[in-house]
Design a protein around this motif. Sequence first.
Motif, PDB file in Angstrom:
ATOM      1  N   THR A  38     -16.701  28.856  -3.363  1.00 23.89           N
ATOM      2  CA  THR A  38     -16.471  30.045  -4.174  1.00 23.89           C
ATOM      3  C   THR A  38     -16.695  31.296  -3.324  1.00 23.89           C
ATOM      4  OG1 THR A  38     -18.769  30.354  -4.898  1.00 23.89           O
ATOM      5  CG2 THR A  38     -17.416  28.785  -6.150  1.00 23.89           C
ATOM      6  N   ALA A  39     -16.293  32.434  -3.855  1.00 26.63           N
ATOM      7  CA  ALA A  39     -16.505  33.703  -3.158  1.00 26.63           C
ATOM      8  C   ALA A  39     -17.983  34.044  -3.057  1.00 26.63           C
ATOM      9  CB  ALA A  39     -15.753  34.813  -3.879  1.00 26.63           C
ATOM     10  N   LEU A  40     -18.811  33.371  -3.858  1.00 26.65           N
ATOM     11  CA  LEU A  40     -20.251  33.609  -3.836  1.00 26.65           C
ATOM     12  C   LEU A  40     -20.909  32.962  -2.618  1.00 26.65           C
ATOM     13  CD1 LEU A  40     -19.251  33.637  -6.933  1.00 26.65           C
ATOM     14  CD2 LEU A  40     -21.657  33.345  -7.481  1.00 26.65           C
ATOM     15  N   ASN A  41     -20.249  31.965  -2.046  1.00 20.31           N
ATOM     16  CA  ASN A  41     -20.804  31.221  -0.921  1.00 20.31           C
ATOM     17  C   ASN A  41     -20.717  32.053   0.358  1.00 20.31           C
ATOM     18  OD1 ASN A  41     -21.159  29.292   1.270  1.00 20.31           O
ATOM     19  ND2 ASN A  41     -20.838  27.693  -0.259  1.00 20.31           N
ATOM     20  N   PRO A  42     -21.819  32.178   1.105  1.00 26.40           N
ATOM     21  CA  PRO A  42     -21.781  32.943   2.361  1.00 26.40           C
ATOM     22  C   PRO A  42     -20.706  32.466   3.332  1.00 26.40           C
ATOM     23  CG  PRO A  42     -24.042  32.461   1.752  1.00 26.40           C
ATOM     24  CD  PRO A  42     -23.179  31.699   0.790  1.00 26.40           C
TER      25      PRO A  42
ATOM     26  N   VAL B 127     -23.341  56.313   1.346  1.00 24.77           N
ATOM     27  CA  VAL B 127     -22.444  55.156   1.381  1.00 24.77           C
ATOM     28  C   VAL B 127     -23.040  54.085   0.464  1.00 24.77           C
ATOM     29  CG1 VAL B 127     -21.480  53.297   2.778  1.00 24.77           C
ATOM     30  CG2 VAL B 127     -21.597  55.623   3.707  1.00 24.77           C
ATOM     31  N   VAL B 128     -22.287  53.719  -0.571  1.00 25.15           N
ATOM     32  CA  VAL B 128     -22.727  52.694  -1.510  1.00 25.15           C
ATOM     33  C   VAL B 128     -22.015  51.400  -1.183  1.00 25.15           C
ATOM     34  CG1 VAL B 128     -22.889  52.005  -3.934  1.00 25.15           C
ATOM     35  CG2 VAL B 128     -23.095  54.420  -3.314  1.00 25.15           C
ATOM     36  N   ILE B 129     -22.780  50.350  -0.919  1.00 23.09           N
ATOM     37  CA  ILE B 129     -22.177  49.029  -0.733  1.00 23.09           C
ATOM     38  C   ILE B 129     -22.483  48.219  -1.999  1.00 23.09           C
ATOM     39  CG2 ILE B 129     -22.216  49.079   1.781  1.00 23.09           C
ATOM     40  CD1 ILE B 129     -24.731  47.334   1.723  1.00 23.09           C
ATOM     41  N   GLU B 130     -21.435  47.799  -2.675  1.00 25.40           N
ATOM     42  CA  GLU B 130     -21.621  47.121  -3.958  1.00 25.40           C
ATOM     43  C   GLU B 130     -20.876  45.803  -3.977  1.00 25.40           C
ATOM     44  OE1 GLU B 130     -19.407  46.479  -6.589  1.00 25.40           O
ATOM     45  OE2 GLU B 130     -17.612  47.488  -5.841  1.00 25.40           O
ATOM     46  N   GLY B 131     -21.446  44.838  -4.696  1.00 26.66           N
ATOM     47  CA  GLY B 131     -20.790  43.541  -4.800  1.00 26.66           C
ATOM     48  C   GLY B 131     -21.782  42.416  -4.931  1.00 26.66           C
ATOM     49  N   LEU B 132     -21.372  41.258  -4.454  1.00 27.38           N
ATOM     50  CA  LEU B 132     -22.175  40.048  -4.616  1.00 27.38           C
ATOM     51  C   LEU B 132     -23.331  39.944  -3.627  1.00 27.38           C
ATOM     52  CD1 LEU B 132     -19.221  37.517  -5.079  1.00 27.38           C
ATOM     53  CD2 LEU B 132     -20.744  38.359  -6.877  1.00 27.38           C
ATOM     54  N   HIS B 133     -23.171  40.510  -2.408  1.00 27.22           N
ATOM     55  CA  HIS B 133     -24.129  40.200  -1.339  1.00 27.22           C
ATOM     56  C   HIS B 133     -24.727  41.396  -0.587  1.00 27.22           C
ATOM     57  CE1 HIS B 133     -21.418  36.555  -1.508  1.00 27.22           C
ATOM     58  NE2 HIS B 133     -22.589  35.953  -1.522  1.00 27.22           N
ATOM     59  N   PRO B 134     -24.949  42.546  -1.170  1.00 26.36           N
ATOM     60  CA  PRO B 134     -25.467  43.664  -0.376  1.00 26.36           C
ATOM     61  C   PRO B 134     -26.883  43.470   0.157  1.00 26.36           C
ATOM     62  CG  PRO B 134     -25.407  44.249  -2.693  1.00 26.36           C
ATOM     63  CD  PRO B 134     -24.674  42.946  -2.564  1.00 26.36           C
TER      64      PRO B 134
ATOM     65  N   PRO C 200     -24.293  27.057  -9.622  1.00 25.06           N
ATOM     66  CA  PRO C 200     -25.062  26.641  -8.438  1.00 25.06           C
ATOM     67  C   PRO C 200     -25.044  27.673  -7.315  1.00 25.06           C
ATOM     68  CG  PRO C 200     -23.745  24.816  -9.257  1.00 25.06           C
ATOM     69  CD  PRO C 200     -23.299  26.030 -10.002  1.00 25.06           C
ATOM     70  N   ASP C 201     -23.862  28.233  -7.021  1.00 25.81           N
ATOM     71  CA  ASP C 201     -23.763  29.241  -5.967  1.00 25.81           C
ATOM     72  C   ASP C 201     -24.419  30.550  -6.394  1.00 25.81           C
ATOM     73  OD1 ASP C 201     -22.521  27.504  -4.299  1.00 25.81           O
ATOM     74  OD2 ASP C 201     -20.550  28.472  -4.341  1.00 25.81           O
ATOM     75  N   PHE C 202     -24.318  30.885  -7.675  1.00 32.65           N
ATOM     76  CA  PHE C 202     -24.954  32.101  -8.162  1.00 32.65           C
ATOM     77  C   PHE C 202     -26.471  32.026  -7.965  1.00 32.65           C
ATOM     78  CE2 PHE C 202     -27.200  34.274 -11.628  1.00 32.65           C
ATOM     79  CZ  PHE C 202     -26.827  35.581 -11.365  1.00 32.65           C
ATOM     80  N   GLU C 203     -27.048  30.900  -8.332  1.00 31.07           N
ATOM     81  CA  GLU C 203     -28.496  30.739  -8.201  1.00 31.07           C
ATOM     82  C   GLU C 203     -28.933  30.678  -6.743  1.00 31.07           C
ATOM     83  OE1 GLU C 203     -29.376  27.287 -10.511  1.00 31.07           O
ATOM     84  OE2 GLU C 203     -29.274  28.348 -12.436  1.00 31.07           O
ATOM     85  N   ALA C 204     -28.094  30.073  -5.901  1.00 31.45           N
ATOM     86  CA  ALA C 204     -28.464  29.887  -4.492  1.00 31.45           C
ATOM     87  C   ALA C 204     -28.291  31.150  -3.654  1.00 31.45           C
ATOM     88  CB  ALA C 204     -27.631  28.748  -3.887  1.00 31.45           C
TER      89      ALA C 204
END
Length: 336
Positions: free
Chosen positions: A59-63, A108-115, A166-170
């Motif tokens: 998923t896009a959540l995975n590094p 500069v604002v960095i926004e999203g899943l992994h900031p 699973p990826d959200f929690e990890a």
Amino acid sequence: MTTDLERVVVIGVAGDSGCGKSTFLKRLTDLFGQEFMTVICLDDYHSLDRKQRKEKKVTALNPKANNFDLMYEQIKALKEGRGIDKPIYNHETGELDPPERIEPNKVVVIEGLHPLYDERVRDLVDFGVYLDISDEVKIQWKIQRDMAERGHRYEDILASIEARRPDFEAYIEVQKQYADVVIQIFPTQLLQGEAAKESNLLRVRLVQKEGVKDFNPVYLFDEGSTIDWRPCGRKLTCAYPGLKMYYGPDSYMGNEVSVLEVDGQFDNLNEMIYIESHLSNTSTKYNGEMTELLLKHKDYPGSNNGSGLFQVLVGLKMRSTYESLVSAPAKVAAKV
């Protein structure tokens, strides 16, 4: 090298999709001004397009689906006052488009899943916030949006949430421990049973980390005390089941914090000045500024409950942190 910027301040806004980041960013624009604030969506640092993610079953959540090396290099460049050629992730096609030129800005604002996920990127962030929505509210919001606006089936919505869990929690939820502030949204506790399930009332908590440089947590009445307050009455209009506020010290994910909570909704935003007068360390520049900012966009989602109030308060604290950083003596970087 840009010469008119003494200090580029980087703000990180983390959270899952659909958690209210867009509304929060609009409130930040009110405080910093559109011309002085550049927003970077970290989806642009996906290293795999939609087709590749499907092939590799990530998923896009995975590094593994994101290029943190490039993210770090480019955010670092902006903070040092240098322009970048930022990639663009096209959400409609699911592919990467040609890059765009981005010049540094005051904020500069960095926004999203992994900031706040990658330690190198996290160290560049001057102030980080995590927007945290409980599963119950997340499902309710997603159903309202996806069923009403996109024609999705209830079963498919639940399946998509479970597939991401699973990826959200990890990889996503773990970032809460690094945020200076966490805004949590839960179902109300003012009602019980079916009445609570059918209600749109929310309980919103502002979790503020203690001991952060250039950040003094907001408090209610008496700093460090534990306060339960029912402000409804002659000065605040409240329909059933009313409104409850709480403030007190706590421990959260290994950090000492102060918690401010609002359960219920405000019936008349013009009366918010009464609440504002009982809050301290709000970082407003004049009496009534917090209320004014809420009234300015009273049509925004959450304006009549704790989510809007706390988004405004966090924005005010970010502005205060920015002003502290830019007024501090500039550090001269060592030449390599």
